[in-house]
Design a protein around this motif. Sequence first.
Motif, PDB file in Angstrom:
ATOM      1  N   VAL A  47       0.834  -1.201   0.000  1.00 51.04           N
ATOM      2  CA  VAL A  47       0.000   0.000   0.000  1.00 51.04           C
ATOM      3  C   VAL A  47       0.870   1.253   0.000  1.00 51.04           C
ATOM      4  N   ALA A  48       1.941   1.243   0.771  1.00 50.26           N
ATOM      5  CA  ALA A  48       2.848   2.392   0.808  1.00 50.26           C
ATOM      6  C   ALA A  48       3.465   2.638  -0.569  1.00 50.26           C
ATOM      7  N   GLU A  49       3.855   1.564  -1.259  1.00 47.72           N
ATOM      8  CA  GLU A  49       4.442   1.703  -2.591  1.00 47.72           C
ATOM      9  C   GLU A  49       3.424   2.231  -3.600  1.00 47.72           C
ATOM     10  N   ALA A  50       2.160   1.794  -3.461  1.00 47.20           N
ATOM     11  CA  ALA A  50       1.136   2.166  -4.437  1.00 47.20           C
ATOM     12  C   ALA A  50       0.566   3.555  -4.196  1.00 47.20           C
ATOM     13  N   THR A  51       0.525   3.994  -2.942  1.00 58.02           N
ATOM     14  CA  THR A  51      -0.168   5.245  -2.616  1.00 58.02           C
ATOM     15  C   THR A  51       0.728   6.314  -2.008  1.00 58.02           C
ATOM     16  N   GLY A  52       1.882   5.927  -1.489  1.00 54.49           N
ATOM     17  CA  GLY A  52       2.716   6.873  -0.767  1.00 54.49           C
ATOM     18  C   GLY A  52       2.276   7.078   0.665  1.00 54.49           C
ATOM     19  N   LEU A  53       1.212   6.375   1.091  1.00 48.30           N
ATOM     20  CA  LEU A  53       0.697   6.519   2.455  1.00 48.30           C
ATOM     21  C   LEU A  53       1.309   5.441   3.350  1.00 48.30           C
ATOM     22  N   ARG A  54       1.926   5.875   4.421  1.00 44.28           N
ATOM     23  CA  ARG A  54       2.475   4.945   5.397  1.00 44.28           C
ATOM     24  C   ARG A  54       2.031   5.386   6.794  1.00 44.28           C
TER      25      ARG A  54
END
Length: 358
Positions: A47-54
């Motif tokens: 998810v972090a790779e796909a959205t930049g959200l961590r």
Amino acid sequence: MSAPVDWQLAAKVATRVGGRDAFAESYHWDSLAPDFAEFTAEAEELVAEATGLRSLAGPARARVTDRAGWVEANIASFQRLLRPLTDKVAPKLEGPLAPVARRAAGAEVGALLGWMSTRVLGQYDLLVIEDEDPDEQDIVYYVGTNVLALEKRFAFPPREFRLWLALHEVTHRAQFTGIEWMRPHFLGLVQRTVDSVDPDPARFVEALKRVVDDLTSRNNPLEGGLAALLAGPEQKVVLDQVGGLMSLLEGHGDVTMDRAGADRIPSADRFGRVLRARRQQAGGVSKVLQRLIGLEAKMKQYEQGEAFIAAVEDVGGPELLDRAWTSPDHLPSLAEIRDPRSWIERVAGPAPVGLTAV
């Protein structure tokens, strides 16, 4: 002063309505906890790779539970979230009939939760109050028996399906804990809704009149559930904001689930088709329940949210959609979800002529 809902009775009724967890004794059960621990951690990275959200709150915690455990967790969450409302309503319910009202409310809440416990697969439990049982909040739940039942019924590859589910729930956690202002903004909307509630029983009479009027004009009086039906003018403004936010988050969750796992989950398209059909298959009593609790409106949130994202990205790519995460003022309203052009014009200037409402 007693709470207006008998929560203990609600738990008992929900457990009974939820029925026996046949798959809780399956030999497949032991594979769920290690799988979901592994896939929840993997999903965070995807998810972090796909959205930049961590998440800013540390690694996600996965918990596999049965239906009774899911009910218990949700009752605890409801008590925390609704405490301002129940404290407000409780003084209006003092008197000889108060115990009857409390038990009736408990039975109704329990029946709804029990039915929902047979349907839900995963859920992110948002941290509501930091200093109240923090270890029992901010958890990603998976209802193991329901997961196993679907895997068996549709011959889903278990490890693919479990990662796919984890991606959706972890996306929601990333939304609420990876965007610094999102959680307080959402809880602020809930608080505004609670603060504007009028506990006067006469409101129920007004609501019934609206039901009759809507039925006469062939409108759906239960659009959005009982909360929308009983809402006053101030609440409807807030509910419109909540509806827009939840449509965006649910649509973003579905889109991210498919994109982030594209290389890892060959069966993702089939999973999506089956679950979309499952959302639409309810009939009879189930259909009425979905309308009463707003689940029918929630199903539209998935569809409208995905359509909104597609329309926005068609104009400006993911970079334009990312503007929604920069400020609460940039979140779309429910009207803007249905008309992406209006949101694009508000945050980025005039949209192309060919862009239409969804």
